[in-house]
Motif scaffolding. Structure first.
Motif, PDB file in Angstrom:
ATOM      1  N   ASP A  83       0.340  -1.335   0.134  1.00  0.00           N
ATOM      2  CA  ASP A  83       0.142   0.181  -0.231  1.00  0.00           C
ATOM      3  C   ASP A  83       0.713   1.476   0.210  1.00  0.00           C
ATOM      4  O   ASP A  83       0.551   2.281   0.143  1.00  0.00           O
ATOM      5  CB  ASP A  83      -0.561   0.284   1.163  1.00  0.00           C
ATOM      6  N   THR A  84       1.852   0.783   0.216  1.00  0.00           N
ATOM      7  CA  THR A  84       2.973   2.089  -0.177  1.00  0.00           C
ATOM      8  C   THR A  84       3.214   3.117  -0.945  1.00  0.00           C
ATOM      9  O   THR A  84       3.455   2.312  -2.733  1.00  0.00           O
ATOM     10  CB  THR A  84       4.825   2.091   1.081  1.00  0.00           C
ATOM     11  N   ALA A  85       2.417   4.363  -1.014  1.00  0.00           N
ATOM     12  CA  ALA A  85       2.134   4.946  -2.374  1.00  0.00           C
ATOM     13  C   ALA A  85       2.006   6.231  -2.004  1.00  0.00           C
ATOM     14  O   ALA A  85       1.735   6.583  -0.509  1.00  0.00           O
ATOM     15  CB  ALA A  85       0.522   4.499  -3.119  1.00  0.00           C
ATOM     16  N   SER A  86       1.406   7.352  -2.799  1.00  0.00           N
ATOM     17  CA  SER A  86       0.766   8.495  -2.913  1.00  0.00           C
ATOM     18  C   SER A  86      -0.409   8.535  -3.071  1.00  0.00           C
ATOM     19  O   SER A  86      -0.823   8.073  -4.143  1.00  0.00           O
ATOM     20  CB  SER A  86       2.191   9.815  -2.988  1.00  0.00           C
ATOM     21  N   TYR A  87      -1.619   9.126  -2.156  1.00  0.00           N
ATOM     22  CA  TYR A  87      -2.950   8.753  -2.389  1.00  0.00           C
ATOM     23  C   TYR A  87      -3.477  10.544  -2.448  1.00  0.00           C
ATOM     24  O   TYR A  87      -2.751  11.242  -2.075  1.00  0.00           O
ATOM     25  CB  TYR A  87      -3.323   8.205  -1.165  1.00  0.00           C
ATOM     26  N   PHE A  88      -3.641  10.750  -4.148  1.00  0.00           N
ATOM     27  CA  PHE A  88      -4.351  11.814  -3.850  1.00  0.00           C
ATOM     28  C   PHE A  88      -6.161  11.435  -3.938  1.00  0.00           C
ATOM     29  O   PHE A  88      -6.814  11.337  -4.362  1.00  0.00           O
ATOM     30  CB  PHE A  88      -4.062  11.856  -5.138  1.00  0.00           C
ATOM     31  N   CYS A  89      -6.767  13.286  -3.674  1.00  0.00           N
ATOM     32  CA  CYS A  89      -8.430  13.508  -3.836  1.00  0.00           C
ATOM     33  C   CYS A  89      -8.497  14.087  -5.559  1.00  0.00           C
ATOM     34  O   CYS A  89      -7.695  14.899  -4.790  1.00  0.00           O
ATOM     35  CB  CYS A  89      -8.920  13.164  -2.664  1.00  0.00           C
ATOM     36  N   TYR A  90      -9.745  13.937  -5.891  1.00  0.00           N
ATOM     37  CA  TYR A  90     -10.085  14.993  -6.896  1.00  0.00           C
ATOM     38  C   TYR A  90     -11.395  15.168  -6.022  1.00  0.00           C
ATOM     39  O   TYR A  90     -12.424  13.958  -6.715  1.00  0.00           O
ATOM     40  CB  TYR A  90     -10.026  14.311  -7.680  1.00  0.00           C
ATOM     41  N   ALA A  91     -12.026  16.425  -6.648  1.00  0.00           N
ATOM     42  CA  ALA A  91     -13.213  16.898  -6.005  1.00  0.00           C
ATOM     43  C   ALA A  91     -13.831  17.443  -7.263  1.00  0.00           C
ATOM     44  O   ALA A  91     -13.091  18.300  -7.964  1.00  0.00           O
ATOM     45  CB  ALA A  91     -13.048  18.309  -5.113  1.00  0.00           C
ATOM     46  N   SER A  92     -14.481  17.055  -7.915  1.00  0.00           N
ATOM     47  CA  SER A  92     -15.125  16.559  -9.148  1.00  0.00           C
ATOM     48  C   SER A  92     -16.263  17.022  -9.114  1.00  0.00           C
ATOM     49  O   SER A  92     -17.640  16.903  -8.478  1.00  0.00           O
ATOM     50  CB  SER A  92     -15.459  15.499 -10.269  1.00  0.00           C
ATOM     51  N   GLY A  93     -16.921  18.946 -10.818  1.00  0.00           N
ATOM     52  CA  GLY A  93     -17.919  19.307 -10.505  1.00  0.00           C
ATOM     53  C   GLY A  93     -17.548  20.874  -9.480  1.00  0.00           C
ATOM     54  O   GLY A  93     -16.543  21.180  -9.211  1.00  0.00           O
ATOM     55  N   GLY A  94     -18.772  21.617  -9.206  1.00  0.00           N
ATOM     56  CA  GLY A  94     -18.891  23.091  -9.218  1.00  0.00           C
ATOM     57  C   GLY A  94     -18.501  23.626 -10.278  1.00  0.00           C
ATOM     58  O   GLY A  94     -17.540  23.595 -11.520  1.00  0.00           O
ATOM     59  N   SER A  95     -17.866  25.181 -10.295  1.00  0.00           N
ATOM     60  CA  SER A  95     -17.931  25.733 -11.251  1.00  0.00           C
ATOM     61  C   SER A  95     -16.327  25.925 -11.590  1.00  0.00           C
ATOM     62  O   SER A  95     -15.904  27.223 -12.195  1.00  0.00           O
ATOM     63  CB  SER A  95     -18.326  27.220 -10.817  1.00  0.00           C
TER      64      SER A  95
END
Lengths: 110, 112
Positions: A83-95
């Motif tokens: 599981d060693t890795a980098s984790y990213f989030c991505y917030a989709s939608g909105g203006s």
């Protein structure tokens, strides 16, 4: 652009422990996605949670979404060295044009 | 079968040169992206291209220009390369802007 901001920047745990990382964003969204990046590789999609969902599971992954706080969390249970890795989030939608942030760098020690 | 491919994988060049990075996807997606990842791991969107509509991140210098000959290809051309352009560039594609993105392996650009 709307950038998902991950926290903490770095996380170091022992194999078998749980890892929790958080994401905050600024405006309303359609969905929020989590991705993993192994060193030197492209991102790989892990899970997508829609704005009308509060919790979602996929294997050892559990994602929560709190739209009132504009935040999400990713929990990896019973972590493994792989599981060693980098984790990213991505917030989709909105203006805003969505984009990624710096990610959380997770190290799982065997 | 590689879903999203990029060429070249490594690119070393001198300041002032012009270079291109190619991206192809065989997933039938309608949206493609270019991202830049710097040494601090920030992954910044540069462009997204959806059915011939180009959305540009206004912070990207106009030395960078995307070119899409068809839905399956989105190439990145860079003029007058600068030291600060050194980074890893990722191409990605998705079906619609809100869907899961599939990433290429990245192109590591080094400007000397």
């Amino acid at each position: 652009s709307q950038q998902g901001e991950e926290d903490p920047q770095a996380l170091s745990i022992q194999e078998g422990e749980n890892a929790t990382m958080n994401c905050s964003y600024k405006t309303s969204i359609n969905n929020l996605q989590w991705y993993r990046q192994n060193s030197g590789r492209g991102l790989v999609h892990l899970i997508l949670i829609r704005s009308n969902e509060r919790e979602k599971h996929s294997g050892r992954l559990r994602v929560t979404l709190d739209t009132s706080k504009k935040s999400s969390s990713l929990l990896i249970t019973a972590s493994r060295a792989a599981d060693t890795a980098s984790y990213f989030c991505y917030a989709s939608g909105g203006s805003y044009i969505p984009t990624f942030g710096r990610g959380t760098s997770l190290i799982v020690h065997p | 079968d590689t879903a999203v491919s990029q060429t070249p994988k490594y690119l070393v060049t001198q300041m002032g040169n012009d270079k291109s990075i190619k991206c192809e996807q065989n997933l039938g997606h309608d949206t493609m992206y270019w991202y830049k990842q710097d040494s601090k791991k920030f992954l910044k969107i540069m462009f997204s291209y959806n059915n011939k509509e180009l959305i540009i991140n206004e912070t990207v210098p106009n030395r960078f220009s995307p070119k899409s000959p068809d839905k399956a290809h989105l190439n990145l051309h860079i003029n007058s390369l600068e030291l600060g352009d050194s980074a890893v560039y990722f191409c990605a594609s998705s079906q619609g802007r809100a869907s899961e993105q599939f990433f290429g392996p990245g192109t590591r650009l080094t400007v000397l």
